[in-house]
Design a protein around this motif. Structure first.
Motif, PDB file in Angstrom:
ATOM      1  N   VAL A  54       0.846  -1.203   0.000  1.00 30.20           N
ATOM      2  CA  VAL A  54       0.000   0.000   0.000  1.00 30.20           C
ATOM      3  C   VAL A  54       0.881   1.252   0.000  1.00 30.20           C
ATOM      4  CG1 VAL A  54      -1.837   1.253   1.201  1.00 30.20           C
ATOM      5  CG2 VAL A  54      -1.825  -1.246   1.246  1.00 30.20           C
ATOM      6  N   ARG A  55       1.934   1.229   0.813  1.00 30.64           N
ATOM      7  CA  ARG A  55       2.835   2.399   0.866  1.00 30.64           C
ATOM      8  C   ARG A  55       3.516   2.594  -0.493  1.00 30.64           C
ATOM      9  NH1 ARG A  55       3.590   0.414   6.209  1.00 30.64           N
ATOM     10  NH2 ARG A  55       5.424  -0.791   5.600  1.00 30.64           N
ATOM     11  N   ALA A  56       3.914   1.503  -1.122  1.00 28.11           N
ATOM     12  CA  ALA A  56       4.563   1.606  -2.436  1.00 28.11           C
ATOM     13  C   ALA A  56       3.592   2.185  -3.476  1.00 28.11           C
ATOM     14  CB  ALA A  56       5.056   0.228  -2.877  1.00 28.11           C
ATOM     15  N   LEU A  57       2.320   1.799  -3.375  1.00 25.58           N
ATOM     16  CA  LEU A  57       1.313   2.335  -4.309  1.00 25.58           C
ATOM     17  C   LEU A  57       1.187   3.844  -4.151  1.00 25.58           C
ATOM     18  CD1 LEU A  57      -1.424  -0.406  -3.986  1.00 25.58           C
ATOM     19  CD2 LEU A  57      -0.444   0.394  -6.148  1.00 25.58           C
ATOM     20  N   ARG A  58       1.196   4.288  -2.892  1.00 29.78           N
ATOM     21  CA  ARG A  58       1.089   5.748  -2.660  1.00 29.78           C
ATOM     22  C   ARG A  58       2.300   6.478  -3.234  1.00 29.78           C
ATOM     23  NH1 ARG A  58      -3.378   6.837   0.045  1.00 29.78           N
ATOM     24  NH2 ARG A  58      -3.970   5.475   1.772  1.00 29.78           N
ATOM     25  N   GLY A  59       3.484   5.843  -3.090  1.00 33.48           N
ATOM     26  CA  GLY A  59       4.696   6.459  -3.630  1.00 33.48           C
ATOM     27  C   GLY A  59       4.649   6.527  -5.149  1.00 33.48           C
ATOM     28  N   ASP A  60       4.170   5.459  -5.763  1.00 32.29           N
ATOM     29  CA  ASP A  60       4.155   5.389  -7.237  1.00 32.29           C
ATOM     30  C   ASP A  60       3.035   6.212  -7.850  1.00 32.29           C
ATOM     31  OD1 ASP A  60       6.228   3.654  -7.028  1.00 32.29           O
ATOM     32  OD2 ASP A  60       5.054   1.826  -7.398  1.00 32.29           O
ATOM     33  N   HIS A  61       1.942   6.418  -7.097  1.00 32.18           N
ATOM     34  CA  HIS A  61       0.762   7.116  -7.655  1.00 32.18           C
ATOM     35  C   HIS A  61       0.314   8.198  -6.679  1.00 32.18           C
ATOM     36  CE1 HIS A  61       0.479   3.840 -10.578  1.00 32.18           C
ATOM     37  NE2 HIS A  61       0.666   3.029  -9.562  1.00 32.18           N
ATOM     38  N   PRO A  62       1.024   9.320  -6.627  1.00 30.70           N
ATOM     39  CA  PRO A  62       0.688  10.355  -5.639  1.00 30.70           C
ATOM     40  C   PRO A  62      -0.774  10.785  -5.774  1.00 30.70           C
ATOM     41  CG  PRO A  62       2.759  10.858  -6.751  1.00 30.70           C
ATOM     42  CD  PRO A  62       2.176   9.682  -7.465  1.00 30.70           C
ATOM     43  N   GLY A  63      -1.452  10.908  -4.630  1.00 32.24           N
ATOM     44  CA  GLY A  63      -2.851  11.356  -4.637  1.00 32.24           C
ATOM     45  C   GLY A  63      -3.855  10.235  -4.828  1.00 32.24           C
ATOM     46  N   VAL A  64      -3.380   9.005  -4.993  1.00 30.23           N
ATOM     47  CA  VAL A  64      -4.309   7.889  -5.231  1.00 30.23           C
ATOM     48  C   VAL A  64      -5.174   7.629  -3.978  1.00 30.23           C
ATOM     49  CG1 VAL A  64      -2.749   6.035  -4.441  1.00 30.23           C
ATOM     50  CG2 VAL A  64      -4.439   5.565  -6.236  1.00 30.23           C
ATOM     51  N   THR A  65      -6.427   7.248  -4.208  1.00 28.81           N
ATOM     52  CA  THR A  65      -7.320   6.858  -3.107  1.00 28.81           C
ATOM     53  C   THR A  65      -7.309   5.334  -3.021  1.00 28.81           C
ATOM     54  OG1 THR A  65      -8.721   8.766  -3.522  1.00 28.81           O
ATOM     55  CG2 THR A  65      -9.699   6.978  -2.259  1.00 28.81           C
ATOM     56  N   ILE A  66      -7.090   4.825  -1.805  1.00 24.34           N
ATOM     57  CA  ILE A  66      -6.961   3.363  -1.653  1.00 24.34           C
ATOM     58  C   ILE A  66      -8.119   2.813  -0.824  1.00 24.34           C
ATOM     59  CG2 ILE A  66      -5.483   1.505  -0.768  1.00 24.34           C
ATOM     60  CD1 ILE A  66      -3.091   3.187  -1.610  1.00 24.34           C
ATOM     61  N   LEU A  67      -8.883   1.923  -1.447  1.00 21.12           N
ATOM     62  CA  LEU A  67     -10.033   1.294  -0.788  1.00 21.12           C
ATOM     63  C   LEU A  67      -9.674  -0.170  -0.521  1.00 21.12           C
ATOM     64  CD1 LEU A  67     -12.944   2.537  -3.121  1.00 21.12           C
ATOM     65  CD2 LEU A  67     -11.645   3.818  -1.413  1.00 21.12           C
ATOM     66  N   ALA A  68      -9.977  -0.635   0.677  1.00 22.30           N
ATOM     67  CA  ALA A  68      -9.601  -2.017   1.025  1.00 22.30           C
ATOM     68  C   ALA A  68     -10.805  -2.784   1.541  1.00 22.30           C
ATOM     69  CB  ALA A  68      -8.512  -1.999   2.095  1.00 22.30           C
ATOM     70  N   HIS A  69     -10.832  -4.063   1.222  1.00 24.69           N
ATOM     71  CA  HIS A  69     -11.891  -4.933   1.730  1.00 24.69           C
ATOM     72  C   HIS A  69     -11.546  -5.350   3.167  1.00 24.69           C
ATOM     73  CE1 HIS A  69     -14.573  -8.374   2.121  1.00 24.69           C
ATOM     74  NE2 HIS A  69     -15.287  -7.786   1.161  1.00 24.69           N
ATOM     75  N   PRO A  70     -12.535  -5.446   4.068  1.00 28.13           N
ATOM     76  CA  PRO A  70     -12.219  -5.780   5.471  1.00 28.13           C
ATOM     77  C   PRO A  70     -11.699  -7.197   5.700  1.00 28.13           C
ATOM     78  CG  PRO A  70     -14.592  -5.555   5.167  1.00 28.13           C
ATOM     79  CD  PRO A  70     -13.952  -5.126   3.884  1.00 28.13           C
ATOM     80  N   GLU A  71     -11.600  -8.016   4.658  1.00 30.20           N
ATOM     81  CA  GLU A  71     -10.925  -9.313   4.806  1.00 30.20           C
ATOM     82  C   GLU A  71      -9.405  -9.150   4.721  1.00 30.20           C
ATOM     83  OE1 GLU A  71     -12.596 -11.823   1.768  1.00 30.20           O
ATOM     84  OE2 GLU A  71     -14.588 -11.744   2.655  1.00 30.20           O
ATOM     85  N   CYS A  72      -8.923  -7.916   4.441  1.00 26.06           N
ATOM     86  CA  CYS A  72      -7.473  -7.657   4.409  1.00 26.06           C
ATOM     87  C   CYS A  72      -6.942  -7.605   5.841  1.00 26.06           C
ATOM     88  CB  CYS A  72      -7.174  -6.313   3.744  1.00 26.06           C
ATOM     89  SG  CYS A  72      -7.543  -6.238   1.983  1.00 26.06           S
ATOM     90  N   PRO A  73      -5.643  -7.886   6.029  1.00 23.87           N
ATOM     91  CA  PRO A  73      -5.058  -7.789   7.381  1.00 23.87           C
ATOM     92  C   PRO A  73      -5.188  -6.371   7.941  1.00 23.87           C
ATOM     93  CG  PRO A  73      -3.557  -8.897   5.851  1.00 23.87           C
ATOM     94  CD  PRO A  73      -4.675  -8.372   5.016  1.00 23.87           C
TER      95      PRO A  73
END
Ligand code: 13P
Ligand code: SF4
Length: 326
Positions: A209-228
């Motif tokens: 998730v942190r790498a995604l934010r670094g690669d795509h500044p301003g991205v909104t990240i939605l996660a399913h509650p089955e994630c850790p």
């Protein structure tokens, strides 16, 4: 029947999915789609499809689509004779529990779920013995036999509400450990969990998730509650597949990541051409067992019929109905 006539008849359907299905692939799907639409009329059948179905199933042959909660709710309103469940086995069982007099078909009986496979009815009885008097809330991602040993079901869309509806200070929540931990972080109710995991969502990591934010500044990240929980902590929003879809429609993020199964972004993107979907995702091998080909065969041969032992069904139905009443 000429191939070009088939393509011109199915052209309006292709328009729906042209952003996610290349033109070269459409001829492979068109014949099955037309056959399925015809079989549905002849069999008086409806197709209930989960959000993780591939776009040609989700957008071209399904009558009702949604998350597990919506599929369970909609299953109570079906008046067709036959329900084809385009999803995994526990979803077909839930549809059968709510429609005991109807024929419910699952196109591939191997479409299971790592969560449902993580616990048996005997395990639930043991948990009850170990924690006398503590109510058991069971995720719908479970077998009918496990639901039958439980007090009430929940889905990712209503878990907090269900837990708090019981008016107690402690519940057992089975079988998804991460869902239990993620709900525990939002409520005062103490939650005793089981160590089941979704093999799709457990693979996402906080570092990713942190790498995604670094690669795509301003991205909104939605996660399913089955994630850790550490993944949830890094995300901007957590919700069921229907909640994620509604979030994209409501907030219209410029660029978004859906930390969930791969078909989800394809299906949601069809309705939001202006949103840029960054697509790290994990495939669910169980959901992917369902294809246009086996949906067609299911309707042609009326297979595979889902049946539940009546003694189990009567108690499992109570758990699902109690959830629907919350
Ligand atoms: P929901 O669609 O209910 O959020 O569930 C996700 C899932 O993994 C179903 O198998
Ligand atoms: Fe089960 Fe996870 Fe697949 Fe859903 S995505 S069916 S919870 S393994």
């Amino acid at each position: 029947m000429s191939a070009s006539a088939l393509l011109s008849r199915t052209a309006p359907l292709y328009q729906r999915v042209k952003s996610v299905i290349p033109p070269m692939e459409w001829p492979v799907f068109a014949d099955d789609i037309e056959a399925i639409l015809d079989l549905k009329r002849r069999r008086n059948a409806v197709i209930l499809a989960h959000n993780y179905m591939t776009p040609e199933i989700f957008h071209c042959v399904s009558d009702i689509v949604g998350d597990s909660l919506a599929l369970a709710r909609e299953a109570t309103k079906v008046d067709a004779d036959v329900i084809v469940l385009a999803g995994v086995h526990f979803m077909a069982e839930t549809a059968k529990l709510l429609n005991p007099a109807k024929t419910v078909l699952i196109p591939d009986t191997r479409a299971g779920c790592s969560l449902a496979a993580s616990i048996t009815a005997a395990d639930v009885r043991l948990m009850r013995e170990r924690h006398p008097g503590v109510p058991i809330v069971t995720y719908v991602n479970s077998s009918a036999a496990v639901k039958a040993e439980s007090d009430i079901c929940c889905t990712s869309g209503n878990a907090k509400k269900v837990v708090e509806s019981l008016g107690v200070d402690r519940v057992i929540m089975l079988p998804d450990e991460y869902l239990a931990q993620n709900i525990a972080a939002q409520t005062k109710v103490k939650i005793i969990a089981w160590a089941g995991h979704c093999e799709v969502h457990e693979r996402f990591t906080a570092a990713e998730v942190r790498a995604l934010r670094g690669d795509h500044p301003g991205v909104t990240i939605l996660a399913h509650p089955e994630c850790p929980p550490e993944v949830i902590a890094e995300a901007d929003y957590t919700g069921s597949t229907a909640d994620m879809s509604a979030y994209v429609g409501r907030e219209k993020p410029g660029r978004v990541v859906l930390l969930t199964e791969c078909s989800m972004a394809d299906n949601v993107s069809v309705h939001h051409p202006d949103v840029d979907f960054v697509r790290p995702c994990n495939l669910c091998p169980h959901m992917k067992r369902i294809t246009l080909g086996n949906i067609r065969t299911a309707l042609e041969e009326m297979r595979y019929e889902v049946n539940i032992d009546p003694a189990i069904a009567v108690r499992a139905r109570q758990s699902v109905e109690r959830m629907l009443a919350v």
